[in-house]
Design an enzyme around this catalytic site. Structure first.
Site, short mmCIF file in Angstrom:
data_model
loop_
_atom_site.label_atom_id
_atom_site.label_comp_id
_atom_site.label_asym_id
_atom_site.label_seq_id
_atom_site.Cartn_x
_atom_site.Cartn_y
_atom_site.Cartn_z
N HIS A 1 0.82 -1.22 0.00
CA HIS A 1 0.00 0.00 0.00
C HIS A 1 0.85 1.26 0.00
CE1 HIS A 1 -2.42 -3.02 2.59
NE2 HIS A 1 -2.57 -3.31 1.31
N HIS A 2 1.80 1.31 -0.95
CA HIS A 2 2.67 2.47 -1.10
C HIS A 2 2.60 3.03 -2.53
CE1 HIS A 2 5.47 0.72 2.29
NE2 HIS A 2 4.36 1.27 2.78
N PRO A 3 1.43 3.35 -3.04
CA PRO A 3 1.36 3.86 -4.42
C PRO A 3 1.98 5.26 -4.52
CG PRO A 3 -0.78 4.06 -3.36
CD PRO A 3 0.09 3.27 -2.42
#
Length: 546
Positions: A476-478
């Site tokens: 969850h590091h876009p």
């Protein structure tokens, strides 16, 4: 004609999104009492108790009122699966539901940003912004650390005993060094990690920056209102239109509109407002304010894959009939003293290493979890076990954000293209092999654990690749969907101003020229700190003397 707003008719700055960056900006800009700021958030006030108890991060993510609940399009290179992409909803944004890990990335990441033409973004120049926001409980004030910033950064007070087995196993490998400070001059090796936790509670930018600023009369916060589009006068952003319980409103910004909706929703809102690839805008019947082909492009994210263990040993965090007597004690310990397992984010030790001799910096993160990974969606670990997750830090795969429709309430189209470049598999394969080596070390012998995934029968490279494609997820590091730069493949300049547009900046992880080698929350805080100085016309701090 839209009805008048119940709020003041105009502001100096309107901030779209009260996430990690938006809360920082709201607090810093309103330090000047002459500046009027409106902060708009589509979610609620972020007061749900699940947000604040570190160990309940899984429960927070499971609530639709706290999480937008998005997912990718089916991923061809990941067995056709839709990959969940949780994003925070409410004050604090994703920083209110993330894993609370604090890591800045590798120094070379930022030097690469500067070398690509982004003046002012080298490691020496951004380090003072990291230390400005930090209140580090474990390291003295220095070039590397701050002790008077808003956000508490600290190790877990009493990490689970299994972390020592993980660290001992790493030491036994003999190839890697111990690291006692992953945010110091040499962030490489294995050790305990720090998190943004203060006295047993999550310390997000909502609690650390925004909450103390709420008493200022020049800060106005509007929750449960979705910005549907940015309003322009020619090529100048002059305000926003919103939709809330009271209907539609138009709000005017005297100086600038600041877009802080994150790497997924910031490009979506730009396109809904007429800024983006011409073909995409025309497809959905949207007006064209400014053609920018890079809006939504260059999507990057970190992919992770686990080795899962189940054990007879009960030292891990977990709920079982054999440890039922501990549950009541743990709850009482937390309620009375904000201590114990509930005060932990469950991810207490890690390693940043190089997957090959050719890597010029650590490109693989190894994350230890002293808890069993559930096969269902229950938010707390049931039973006992542990896991090691391998994370590829510099993916070559690139995706993009698009629109499903011109309806602002419709979810954006997320074509992440995860693992589309086969080279992204190599660090993960290295990670699985290393994880198995660590878990086979005598330090873990007392656990009497068995490997349940990928399973001892999965050994050859083809089988492991199939396991990765069928089991991997993102962490969850876009980033990088409104990337900073000078050329046609960028959206904002080094001042974070949208190319070709006046009065509009983007300030969040979407502006990263490329993803950094670690967790992205602390770098977003840094970007917002620097942006606040840019907006206020303040001279940047002197580059760090390193």
């Amino acid at each position: 004609m839209l009805p008048p707003s119940p709020y003041a008719p105009d502001y100096d700055y309107i901030i779209i999104g009260a996430g990690t960056a938006g809360c920082v900006l709201a607090a810093r800009l309103t330090e000047d009492p002459a500046v009027q700021v409106l902060l708009i958030e589509a979610g609620g006030d972020g007061s749900h108790p699940f947000i604040h108890v570190p160990a309940l991060v899984g429960a927070a993510l499971g609530r639709r009122d706290l999480n937008w609940g998005g997912s990718t399009e089916p991923q061809t290179a990941m067995a056709g699966r839709r990959i969940p992409l949780p994003r925070g909803r409410g004050l604090g944004g994703t920083g209110a539901v993330n894993g609370m890990a604090y890591f800045r990335g590798q120094p070379r990441d930022y030097d690469d940003w500067a070398a690509a033409g982004n003046d002012g973004w080298s490691w020496r120049e951004v380090l003072p912004y990291f230390t400005r926001s930090e209140d580090n409980a474990d390291h003295p004030a220095s070039t590397w650390h701050g002790r008077s910033g808003p956000i508490q950064v600290a190790h877990i007070a009493k990490p689970n005993a299994l972390n020592q087995a993980f660290l001992s196993a790493f030491a036994a490998v003999g190839q890697y060094r111990a690291c006692d400070d992953f945010n110091g001059p040499q962030p490489e090796g294995y050790g305990l990690r720090q998190g943004t936790i203060r006295k047993g509670r999550r310390d997000s930018t909502a609690t650390a920056f925004l909450q103390p600023a709420l008493q200022r009369p020049n800060l106005h916060v509007l929750t449960r209102n979705r910005v549907t589009r940015i309003v322009f006068d020619g090529k100048r952003a002059i305000g926003v239109e919103t939709l809330g319980l009271g209907g539609q409103s138009r709000l005017i910004a005297r100086r600038e509109v600041l877009l802080c909706a994150g790497a997924i929703q910031s490009p979506q809102l730009l396109m809904l407002s007429g800024i983006g690839p011409t073909e995409e805008l025309r497809l959905h019947g949207l007006p064209i304010v400014q053609h920018l082909a890079a809006v939504g492009a260059h999507y990057q994210d970190h992919v992770a894959v686990p080795v899962l263990m189940e054990s007879q040993d009960t030292r891990s965090y977990g709920l079982s009939w054999r440890t039922a007597h501990r549950a009541a004690g743990n709850l009482a310990q937390y309620l009375l003293w904000r201590a114990g397992p509930l005060a932990s984010n469950l991810f207490e030790s890690t390693a940043f290493i190089r997957s090959s001799a050719a890597a010029d910096r650590p490109d693989l993160q190894i994350v230890f979890q002293p808890a069993r990974r559930n096969r269902n969606s229950f938010p707390l670990p049931l039973g006992h076990g542990h896991a090691i997750n391998s994370v590829t830090l510099y993916p070559r795969s690139r995706g993009h954000i698009g629109l499903h429709s011109a309806d602002p309430s419709a979810a954006p189209r997320i074509q992440a293209n995860l693992l589309a470049d086969a080279a992204d598999l190599q660090p993960l394969l290295k990670g699985i092999r290393l994880a198995r080596q660590l878990l086979a070390d005598p330090a873990f012998a007392k656990c009497r654990a068995i490997e349940v995934a990928p399973g001892p029968q999965v050994q050859d490279e083809a089988s492991l690749e199939a396991y990765i494609r069928a089991s991997a997820s993102t962490v969850h590091h876009p980033t990088s969907t409104c990337r900073m730069g000078r050329g046609e493949d960028s959206v904002v300049d080094a001042q974070l101003r949208v190319h070709g547009i006046e009065g509009l900046r983007v300030i969040d992880a979407s502006v990263f020229p490329n993803i950094i080698g670690g967790n992205t929350n602390a770098p977003v805080v840094m970007v917002a700190e620097k942006a606040a100085d840019l907006l206020r016309g303040l001279a940047p701090p002197a580059p760090a003397p390193i």
